[in-house]
Design an enzyme around this catalytic site. Structure first.
Site, PDB file in Angstrom:
ATOM      1  CB  THR A  77      -2.348   5.584  -5.445  1.00 17.29           C
ATOM      2  OG1 THR A  77      -2.806   4.573  -4.539  1.00 17.29           O
ATOM      3  CG2 THR A  77      -1.710   6.710  -4.663  1.00 17.29           C
ATOM      4  CB  SER A 122      -6.564  -3.804  -5.495  1.00 19.07           C
ATOM      5  OG  SER A 122      -5.306  -4.435  -5.526  1.00 19.07           O
ATOM      6  CG  HIS A 123      -4.964  -5.178  -1.540  1.00 19.97           C
ATOM      7  ND1 HIS A 123      -4.731  -4.181  -2.452  1.00 19.97           N
ATOM      8  CD2 HIS A 123      -4.780  -4.616  -0.324  1.00 19.97           C
ATOM      9  CE1 HIS A 123      -4.415  -3.067  -1.807  1.00 19.97           C
ATOM     10  NE2 HIS A 123      -4.437  -3.308  -0.524  1.00 19.97           N
ATOM     11  CG  ASP A 132      -6.388  -5.872  -9.292  1.00 20.60           C
ATOM     12  OD1 ASP A 132      -5.713  -6.329  -8.355  1.00 20.60           O
ATOM     13  OD2 ASP A 132      -6.132  -4.788  -9.839  1.00 20.60           O
ATOM     14  CG  ASP A 181      -2.569  -5.266  -9.324  1.00 23.53           C
ATOM     15  OD1 ASP A 181      -2.838  -5.938  -8.298  1.00 23.53           O
ATOM     16  OD2 ASP A 181      -2.826  -4.052  -9.416  1.00 23.53           O
ATOM     17  NE  ARG A 182      -1.605  -4.680  -4.279  1.00 26.70           N
ATOM     18  CZ  ARG A 182      -1.437  -3.850  -3.267  1.00 26.70           C
ATOM     19  NH1 ARG A 182      -0.877  -4.280  -2.151  1.00 26.70           N
ATOM     20  NH2 ARG A 182      -1.840  -2.594  -3.343  1.00 26.70           N
ATOM     21  CB  THR A 195       3.626   4.501  -3.370  1.00 27.71           C
ATOM     22  OG1 THR A 195       4.667   4.103  -2.473  1.00 27.71           O
ATOM     23  CG2 THR A 195       2.618   3.376  -3.476  1.00 27.71           C
ATOM     24  CD  GLU A 251       3.971   0.360  -6.449  1.00 27.08           C
ATOM     25  OE1 GLU A 251       3.857   1.508  -6.910  1.00 27.08           O
ATOM     26  OE2 GLU A 251       3.012  -0.307  -6.031  1.00 27.08           O
ATOM     27  CB  SER A 311       2.493  -2.893  -1.884  1.00 30.86           C
ATOM     28  OG  SER A 311       2.564  -2.222  -3.130  1.00 30.86           O
ATOM     29  CE  LYS A 334       0.054  -3.163  -7.806  1.00 29.60           C
ATOM     30  NZ  LYS A 334      -0.174  -1.741  -8.061  1.00 29.60           N
ATOM     31  NE  ARG A 383       0.016   0.635   2.909  1.00 30.70           N
ATOM     32  CZ  ARG A 383      -0.872  -0.341   3.059  1.00 30.70           C
ATOM     33  NH1 ARG A 383      -0.605  -1.322   3.911  1.00 30.70           N
ATOM     34  NH2 ARG A 383      -1.995  -0.348   2.393  1.00 30.70           N
TER      35      ARG A 383
END
Length: 552
Positions: free
Chosen positions: A24, A119-120, A288, A290-291, A353, A372, A374, A385, A505
């Protein structure tokens, strides 16, 4: 960067790689896997074969600064030159947040972008690396593109790359412009365009006045990409004291930490806000950028509630003062925003998602805000995001209302009711065990309707499917849902964002209307659902885990 004559080398592959199917959020593998000879180059070759407009096009390239970032940018530039790209835009030190990349793609008329991030996920030689492809609208490439990229990797016989020799080096240490054959390489300050966009959307004067009052802010960049942006915005432009931005220098291994902004991995920030009274507002962003995680004094704002609060208060912010076209949330996200949308009389969409599903709705003008569970929230200003955007949105609301976060949340629940909500992550489960658990519950669903569950009755049991209202495309198998007769629900999903084993999850939600008990601990309010899904799905028995790895 010196100019150099271009010589293109065709590199043959003994055989194509079979494991380069994007998830994704792009292709994520271990750093070691990406160091396998020809591995990175093979995936980039497939991207450049598939992405529309390569010949003569402009490409945005950057990443979150993790291990492998600079090397990958140099490889992509050389391959872009070999494939006829006319301009590559990258940033000093190769640092470019995902939301800033989305904005650059849109503002520069690029054919798309290649964002180097997992990302994370942790970074470093023993961590993870990732390559994500964004389209010309600035959003994640649609499945039609990512599927075509994957098919190209399966048939790849070789790749083309510029052979520069020792005469040419990619200098990312300073702004400038250079040539590689017909390719122009432009190195810019990655913060400038993005910061200017934020100044257009938010009332910086009101936020500055808030920060100069008796108001203490702590922002944790988690040794990741938002550090340089946050220092410019909070400390330079808004006048917050030096040191407001913590862990603000990007690190190849994120300071040895896990750049995921939640209560587990951002525990130092959480302790400052939840266990003390020195700070009024705290926030963190991921690798990165975005969260986001938002905290008030002794108050954690879950991302589902955050989206609902932003929606309810949007007209306080200059960029959204005219109101919202609509809102959207991912299916696992709580229905808190649905209640707000209903009262405001605007549309609310439930999507799978993945930010690409919001992209169609944003491009069609059907929605303005989206989010989202997340820890991702965004709007129509870009097609990703945006962590810092969400933090500024909250600060703008606080500057206008001059109430603490806890009071804003209490007033919101008194008006709209409270969706008690939590996500339990069981990480690094053996793949066979995870899929066995999941497939068993899926097979049971047809017999679950009407059965008792946590003192309630199962009204619907399904595997979520989505028909896109813009293009009519259908996306199925997006998560196993148990919808209960009182509006509560439990959702199970297997995540594709990890690189070791599988992550299960479990999403839990219970709604309490205004006038009910709105001040419970979420884990206690959801305890009966937690016990019931563990018994039904045999989570502890099949995973061997007594408790989740992460609870949010």
């Amino acid at each position: 960067m010196a100019s150099t004559t271009l010589t293109v080398t065709a590199v043959d592959l003994a055989q194509p790689f079979k494991d380069q199917k994007p998830g994704t959020s792009g292709l994520r593998k271990s750093s070691r896997q990406f160091e396998t000879p020809h591995y990175l180059e093979s995936f980039i070759e497939a991207v450049l074969q598939v992405l529309p407009g390569v010949q003569g096009g402009t490409l945005v390239v950057g990443g979150d600064g993790r291990y492998g970032n600079r090397h990958a940018i140099a490889v992509i530039v050389r391959m872009a030159a070999a494939h006829g790209i006319s301009r590559v835009i990258t940033c000093t030190d190769g640092i470019l947040s995902t939301p800033a990349a989305s904005h650059l793609i849109r503002s520069r008329g690029a054919i798309g972008g290649i964002i180097l991030s997992a990302s994370h996920n942790p970074g470093g030689p023993e961590g993870d690396f990732g390559v994500k492809v964004n389209g010309a609208n600035g959003g994640p490439a649609p499945e039609s593109i990512t599927d075509a990229i994957y098919q190209a990797t399966l048939a790849l016989q070789g790749y083309r790359i510029a052979d520069t020799g020792a005469a040419w080096t990619l200098d990312l240490n300073q702004q400038g412009q250079g040539q590689l054959g017909e390719l122009t390489v432009e190195v810019i300050d990655g913060t400038g365009d993005y910061v200017a966009l934020m100044q257009q959307l938010f009332d910086f004067e009101a936020i500055r006045a808030l920060l100069h009052s008796d108001f203490n802010l702590a922002f944790d960049a988690m040794h990741a990409v938002t550090g340089p942006y946050a220092r410019v915005i909070f400390e330079s432009l808004l006048g917050a004291p030096a040191g407001t931005v913590r862990n603000g220098t990007p690190s190849e291994d994120f300071g040895g930490g896990h750049p995921d902004p939640n209560l587990t991995y951002a525990h130092d920030l959480a302790a400052l806000l939840l266990e003390g009274d020195a700070y009024d507002f705290g926030a963190a962003c991921d690798g990165d950028g975005d969260r986001n995680m938002v905290l008030g004094r002794r108050c954690f704002v879950n991302p589902s509630d955050s989206l609902a609060v932003l929606t309810a208060n949007a007209t306080l912010v200059p960029g959204y003062a005219a109101g919202l076209n609509g809102v959207a949330r991912s299916m696992p996200t709580s229905a808190a925003v649905d209640v707000v949308a209903q009262e405001l009389g605007i549309a609310c969409y439930e999507t799978p998602t993945g930010w690409k599903f919001f992209g169609n709705l944003l491009d069609a003008g059907r929605i303005t805000l989206c989010g989202e569970e997340s820890f991702g929230t965004g709007s129509d200003h870009i097609r990703e995001k945006d962590g810092l955007w969400a933090v500024l949105f909250w600060l703008n609301i606080l500057a206008k209302r001059r109430e603490p976060v806890s009071q804003i949340m209490a007033e919101h629940w008194n008006r709209f009711g409270r969706h008690y909500y939590s996500r339990h992550d069981y990480e690094a489960i053996a793949s066979d065990a995870a899929h066995g658990l999941y497939d068993r519950v899926k097979a049971m669903q047809s017999n679950l309707v009407g059965q008792p569950f946590a003192g309630r009755t199962i009204a619907t049991a399904d595997d979520f499917a989505y028909t896109d209202p813009v293009d009519g495309s259908v996306t199925s198998s997006q998560g196993l849902r148990l919808l209960l007769d009182d509006g509560s629900r439990v959702v199970l999903r297997l995540s594709g964002t990890g690189t070791q084993g599988a992550t299960l999850r479990v999403y839990l939600e219970s709604y309490v209307a205004p006038g009910g008990d709105l001040n419970q601990d979420p884990q206690l309010a959801l305890a009966d659902l937690i016990t019931a899904i563990d018994a039904l799905a045999e989570i502890r028995q099949r995973t061997g885990m007594e408790r989740p790895t992460v609870i949010t």
